[in-house]
Design a protein around this motif. Structure first.
Motif, short mmCIF file in Angstrom:
data_model
loop_
_atom_site.label_atom_id
_atom_site.label_comp_id
_atom_site.label_asym_id
_atom_site.label_seq_id
_atom_site.Cartn_x
_atom_site.Cartn_y
_atom_site.Cartn_z
N ARG A 240 28.88 -3.87 -27.58
CA ARG A 240 28.53 -4.53 -26.09
C ARG A 240 29.08 -3.55 -24.96
NH1 ARG A 240 29.27 -8.40 -29.63
NH2 ARG A 240 27.61 -9.96 -29.83
N ASP A 244 26.73 -2.66 -22.27
CA ASP A 244 26.59 -3.24 -20.98
C ASP A 244 27.49 -2.38 -19.98
OD1 ASP A 244 25.28 -5.16 -22.06
OD2 ASP A 244 26.78 -6.64 -22.30
N ALA A 628 37.89 -8.45 -18.79
CA ALA A 628 37.82 -9.75 -18.75
C ALA A 628 39.08 -10.18 -18.33
CB ALA A 628 37.31 -9.93 -20.29
N ASP A 698 30.76 -14.84 -13.61
CA ASP A 698 29.96 -15.70 -14.55
C ASP A 698 31.22 -16.50 -15.21
OD1 ASP A 698 28.56 -17.06 -16.36
OD2 ASP A 698 27.45 -15.33 -17.17
N ALA A 701 30.14 -18.26 -20.34
CA ALA A 701 29.07 -17.37 -20.87
C ALA A 701 29.14 -17.57 -22.42
CB ALA A 701 29.22 -16.03 -20.45
N GLN A 705 32.86 -11.95 -20.41
CA GLN A 705 32.31 -11.20 -19.70
C GLN A 705 33.47 -10.73 -18.65
OE1 GLN A 705 28.79 -10.52 -18.85
NE2 GLN A 705 29.15 -10.81 -20.95
N ARG A 709 31.53 -8.17 -11.57
CA ARG A 709 31.24 -6.91 -11.99
C ARG A 709 30.00 -6.71 -10.63
NH1 ARG A 709 25.94 -7.60 -14.53
NH2 ARG A 709 26.11 -9.56 -15.71
N PHE A 737 23.20 -9.69 -19.97
CA PHE A 737 24.57 -9.13 -20.85
C PHE A 737 23.86 -9.47 -22.27
CE2 PHE A 737 25.86 -13.58 -20.40
CZ PHE A 737 25.92 -14.16 -21.66
N ARG A 744 19.71 -8.14 -25.16
CA ARG A 744 20.11 -8.56 -23.76
C ARG A 744 19.37 -9.82 -23.21
NH1 ARG A 744 22.51 -6.26 -19.51
NH2 ARG A 744 22.68 -4.37 -20.64
#
Length: 791
Positions: A240, A244, A628, A698, A701, A705, A709, A737, A744
């Motif tokens: 990830r 990402d 995070a 967010d 999720a 996350q 960002r 994401f 995604r």
């Protein structure tokens, strides 16, 4: 797309298919491949590292400790794919270098039976890396501008200079996202945020390609995520983080920038070297993203599959592994793609079909550049009409450091200077006595990164003049404040730890009204500098005894303006709170000291913003703002990663008020978009530019996350009292994401949109809601939250 020559005339009946510009390029390439021997095919897949002659004669093969001597007479009858850095290997007058390249191309064309010229490439990370060419600010300064349009114009100017002397490909931009500021190549990156890197990098690609130069994205991928910030160390990233954070800038530059080349990275990720990663170089890059250009090796990267990675038994095995993965061209010179590959194909270890796949891409690119046309000429634009028989008459006739280039370099440098702190001492009002103290006070090259020609090549030729005007900080300070008495004291070196000059520095500070501390880095290669390739840092303490010097200056009680000419952010200790002002620049190029002094005097109102966070503590690495929740300060760890100055931070000499946020569209489906409007007003007394940044948070999720960002930004120039209404359209795609299954996705739920002046300065917030089912995105996803400005 610009090509090598003027539009070709229709071919005669006797013209071979591959030389017929009226036929489709794919038809021409197929016909040429059918006519070639195996040796001729493979010859198009490698280059030779050469240095142009300062007398205008043919180039000479460059010898490197990682390569054997090259015999051009033996190689050229089969052809030659590339010429490596004819201008960027030794100092050479640009006109004579162009003549040298012209004569070499004529020799190459005459030697092979199809008359195919070589594609010449050069470094262009901070300008054309040639003697006498403009040294622009390094990419970290591009990021500090938050201004893709200006970067696009710079890249177009660099591209025009490259093309004018016969160069076809530029090895830039670097799209690595900073993950650990100790890494030596931070100066070559655009910043720590993938959206900023993607947008600025894509603008550079568009500018370079607009001049007909092939842009090369590097380093694909994971190079900047090395363990402990060490050069060429394994990359410690999961799927990830790769998808990402590290990959989006490359995807954007391929899809929106039109880049025609990609360079594989040196690192391995989870045991797979990038040069051997077929899922990356073919599955993702070509099959998924649709890239149809060439993949080139980072220098010696294919040989490294054997020598450093240990995944190839011999040179032929390394060549076959790279070709299978999707590498088309060996750089910088012939090693594995030469005789070892020929023999491996003949004995069946490497299928010839792999050669054909790579060759088709290489020849198609040459066809696009006009290099297969019957009227192609080796004479570059800069030498058209010149008398090639009188080389000395050409010396000095090609200007790669034009006034227009310098003006552009100045504009970027001014937009990139970041005012980190200011207690009111700046702008300076006719200071009488200034103590200019520090190792970068009188060092002309303190503005240059490691891929500038003077630092990359020129240092190996100390008897050769630097080739361009590089005013020192003292020169520019004296010009900016002609009535001031400026006393200069070195204090200490950049990294020598010398304490012998401390007493003199303190005395000078006590005798002045103001202290300007000129600190930072020295760019270099492989340990010869404090910043640059192979110049990694153990911690983010200022190199050498510079922090000790700075603390002594603060102890004097005189106002200290800390000025940094550096390649990475540093923890500044007490200076964060006790300096009268801190001015940050990242190797700002040939016009850099003038730009810095313009900020000191107030001639320029600073508008630069940090592309990387400035740490408060030197050992809280690796960390970026993209952490995070568990990466934030907490009660269960004694290490606080909170920065001294956050990503996006930068002050101005005026003030701005943000107000009247209206959510025009606050609910949207997972394939829809939101619309916000708000007002920004200049509430100060002088013109200035605010940099509006939009961050997404967010709160819930299915996959962890970052706390926030960046998803959009805009520069807003305003006169005193002037206000503008800004409209922001935020597609649901920017909230996407990589989900549990590796795809995604966009999920329904609430999102917080933060309109901010930096990651640590949120001005306006609102909550919006995505509705509907979880949506899986494909490669047509939208990258941008778009801004429009109303007067």
């Amino acid at each position: 797309m610009a090509v090598e020559t003027t539009p070709a005339t229709p071919a005669t009946p006797a013209t071979p298919v591959w030389n017929d510009p009226t036929r489709p390029a794919t038809t021409r390439v197929a016909a040429l491949m059918d006519a070639m021997t195996l040796e001729e095919k493979i010859a198009q897949l490698y280059g030779v590292w050469v240095g142009a002659s300062d007398q205008g004669g043919e180039v000479a093969p460059h010898q490197h400790d990682m390569e054997e001597a090259v015999d051009l007479d033996a190689l050229l009858p089969a052809g030659l794919g590339q010429l490596t850095r004819p201008f960027g290997t030794v100092p050479v007058d640009p006109a004579l270098g162009a003549l040298s390249l012209q004569r070499t191309q004529a020799r190459i064309v005459a030697a092979n039976r199809f008359g195919i010229p070589a594609l010449a490439h050069e470094e262009c990370l901070a300008g054309f890396a040639a003697w006498g060419a403009t040294a622009y600010p390094v990419p970290l300064s591009w990021g500090a501008t938050f201004d893709p349009g200006t970067v696009r114009r710079m890249a177009a100017a660099i591209g025009r200079d490259l093309r004018s002397v016969g160069v076809h490909q530029g090895l830039a931009p670097v799209l690595d996202v900073v993950r650990d500021a100790r890494w030596g190549r931070v100066e070559e990156t655009i910043g720590e945020d993938p959206y900023l890197v993607g947008t600025i990098g894509t603008a550079y690609v568009q500018g370079l390609e607009s001049a007909g130069v092939v842009a090369t994205l590097k380093h694909f991928v994971g190079y900047s995520a090395s363990r402990a910030g060490r050069n060429l160390a394994p990359a410690a990233v999961g799927h990830r983080e790769r998808a990402d954070v590290l990959l989006p800038p490359f995807e954007m530059a391929v899809r929106e920038g039109g880049a025609r080349s990609v360079m594989h990275a040196y690192n391995d990720t989870d045991g797979i070297p990038a040069a051997a990663d077929r899922r990356l170089l073919t599955g993702l890059l070509r099959d998924t993203w649709g890239f149809d250009g060439t993949v080139v090796a980072d220098y010696f990267g294919i040989a490294f599959l054997r020598t450093l990675h240990g995944v190839a038994a011999d040179w032929a095995d390394a060549a076959g592994t790279a070709l299978t993965a999707g590498v088309d061209i060996e750089l910088p010179t012939v090693k594995t793609f030469g005789e070892p590959l020929v023999e491996a194909v003949k004995d069946g270890r490497v299928p010839e079909s792999l050669i054909d796949v790579a060759l088709s891409r290489v020849l198609l690119q040459k066809a696009q550049l006009g290099m297969l046309d019957p009227d192609w000429s080796p004479v570059p634009a800069a030498l058209r009409g010149a008398d090639a028989d009188r080389p000395e008459a050409l010396r000095g006739t090609v200007d790669l450091d034009s006034p227009a280039n310098r003006e552009l370099a100045r504009e970027i440098a001014e937009k990139a200077v970041v005012l980190l702190s200011n207690n009111g001492v700046l702008p300076l009002a006719e200071p009488r006595r200034i103590a200019l103290i520090g190792p970068n006070a009188t060092e002309a090259t303190a503005v240059l990164g490691c891929y500038s020609f003077p630092m990359h090549v020129g240092v190996q030729h100390p008897d050769t003049p630097v080739g361009i005007d590089l005013p020192t900080l003292y020169d520019s300070l004296a010009a900016e404040f002609p009535d001031a008495d400026i006393q200069v004291v070195r204090g200490t070196g950049v990294d020598d730890g010398d304490l012998s000059g401390m007493e003199e520095a303190v005395a000078a500070a006590r005798g002045a009204d103001l202290v300007v501390a000129a600190l930072g880095d020295r760019a270099g290669l492989f340990g010869r500098g404090t910043s640059g390739e192979g110049c990694d840092a153990e911690s983010l303490t200022l190199p050498g005894a510079q922090q000790h010097l700075l603390d002594l200056l603060l102890d004097t009680g005189r106002p200290v303006v800390t000025v940094l000419l550096a390649g990475r952010p540093y923890a500044l200790g007490r200076a964060v709170d006790e300096s009268a002002s801190i001015v940050q620049s990242f190797f700002p190029g040939a016009e850099g000291t003038r730009a810095i002094c313009g900020v000191l005097s107030g001639r320029t109102n600073p508008s630069g913003r940090l592309p990387v966070s400035v740490p408060r503590r030197p050992g809280a690495q690796p960390t970026t703002y993209l952490g995070a929740r568990l990466a934030q300060v907490s009660d269960v760890s004694n290490i606080d990663p909170t920065p001294a100055f956050g990503f996006g931070h930068g002050l101005s000499y005026t003030t701005f008020a943000w107000s009247d946020l209206t959510v025009e569209t606050g609910r949207a489906s997972t394939e829809g978009e939101f619309t916000l409007t708000f007002t920004v007003r200049n509430t100060g007394e002088r013109p200035g530019t605010e940099v509006v940044q939009l961050y997404l948070h967010d709160p819930v999720a299915s996959v962890v996350q970052p706390v926030q960002r960046l998803v959009g930004y805009d520069r807003v120039p305003l006169n005193p009292g002037e206000a503008r209404r800004l409209r922001v359209t935020v597609p649901a795609d920017v909230a996407s994401f990589t989900g549990h299954d590796g795809h995604r996705i966009v999920e329904p739920g609430d999102l917080e949109l933060r309109l901010s002046a930096s990651t640590t300065d949120v001005r306006l917030t609102t909550t919006v809601t995505l509705t509907g089912p979880v949506r899986t995105l494909d490669e047509t996803r939208r990258f941008h939250a778009t801004f429009t400005q109303d007067g």
